[in-house]
Design an enzyme around this catalytic site. Structure first.
Site, mmCIF file in Angstrom:
data_model
loop_
_atom_site.group_PDB
_atom_site.id
_atom_site.type_symbol
_atom_site.label_atom_id
_atom_site.label_comp_id
_atom_site.label_asym_id
_atom_site.label_seq_id
_atom_site.Cartn_x
_atom_site.Cartn_y
_atom_site.Cartn_z
ATOM 1 N N CYS A 58 -4.850 0.699 -2.035
ATOM 2 C CA CYS A 58 -4.156 -0.489 -2.557
ATOM 3 C C CYS A 58 -5.099 -1.721 -3.297
ATOM 4 O O CYS A 58 -4.757 -2.399 -3.698
ATOM 5 C CB CYS A 58 -3.200 -1.145 -1.680
ATOM 6 S SG CYS A 58 -3.976 -1.591 -0.126
ATOM 7 N N CYS A 114 0.924 -1.286 -0.086
ATOM 8 C CA CYS A 114 -0.007 -0.045 0.033
ATOM 9 C C CYS A 114 0.787 1.250 -0.080
ATOM 10 O O CYS A 114 1.713 1.361 0.876
ATOM 11 C CB CYS A 114 -0.804 -0.154 1.160
ATOM 12 S SG CYS A 114 -2.185 1.300 1.207
#
Length: 242
Positions: free
Chosen positions: A89, A59
């Site tokens: 993400c 992420c």
């Protein structure tokens, strides 16, 4: 029920079973997510207690403090613990990790049936019938899911439906009614209720905000694009909590 082409197995399967191939060692997982190590992508998911969001190891958001995170072997387990998917993400797009051995192969086959064939989507479907197809009892199958995924077959099927729907919202112009059907929900009302429970916002709001912000949504692979209002809001919450 067949799986829509946009939700091909390898694009989303790690959201349920790809991560169970590694031991959930806190120090190892923490090092991987702080370093955004791509070799761990799809192998575990990080829940951030201060924001209520769960993420992939890669992420792009600034990592939270180690004291504020916990790790899960599957997206279904993270959602069962009350975390919602990250809009940055996109856990539903995590890659597949295929190093399965022993009883894990049985769980892999079960998840394939859930993802590819919607084995738990029809009204007449049940965990008992799925277990019969695998040559075992319902309780044995439930124990295997608990061991490897930390989630029940029903929870995995629920996550599968929501993530199919999320990809269809992001990647198509189909109506919400069509998305509900293609994702495996029995009704539009059920789809709206479950999606809102997982994402903490209705599907129409996510689509509307994505469209108004930009045609190109910021992802892990494309960190230079404009981000949406919802992503900004999640990022701001994380920043305040970091």
């Amino acid at each position: 029920m067949g799986l829509h082409p946009l939700t091909a197995l390898w694009g989303v399967a790690a959201a349920w079973y790809g991560s169970s191939v590694m031991s959930m060692d806190f120090a190892e997982c923490d090092r991987a997510r702080v370093a955004r190590d791509p070799s761990y992508d799809g192998r575990f998911f990080t829940g951030v207690r201060t924001t209520g969001i769960y993420c992939r190891p890669v992420c792009p958001v600034r990592p939270a403090r180690s004291t504020s995170v916990q790790f899960f072997p599957s997206a279904a387990a993270a959602e069962a613990a009350g975390f919602r998917p990250c809009l940055r993400c996109r856990p539903e797009t995590a890659p597949f990790s295929n190093a399965w051995i022993g009883s894990r192969a049985t769980v892999e086959r079960a998840v394939r049936l859930i993802v590819e064939e919607g084995a738990l989507d029809d009204e007449a479907a049940s965990v008992e019938k799925l277990a019969e197809r695998l040559g075992m009892g319902r309780r044995q199958l439930a124990r295997l899911f608990a061991r490897h995924l930390k989630a029940s077959p029903g929870a995995v099927a629920r996550t599968a439906r929501v993530q199919r729907a999320k990809r269809l919202i992001d990647e198509t112009d189909k109506s919400m009614v069509d998305i509900a059907v293609l994702a495996g929900f029995g009704s539009l009302r059920r789809f709206n209720a479950v999606f809102a429970e997982v994402y903490r916002r209705p599907p129409t709001k996510i689509r509307r905000t994505l469209r108004s912000a930009s045609k190109q949504v910021k992802t892990v692979a494309d960190v230079g694009s404009p981000i949406t209002e919802l992503m900004q809001r999640d990022a701001e919450i994380r920043a305040r909590s970091a």
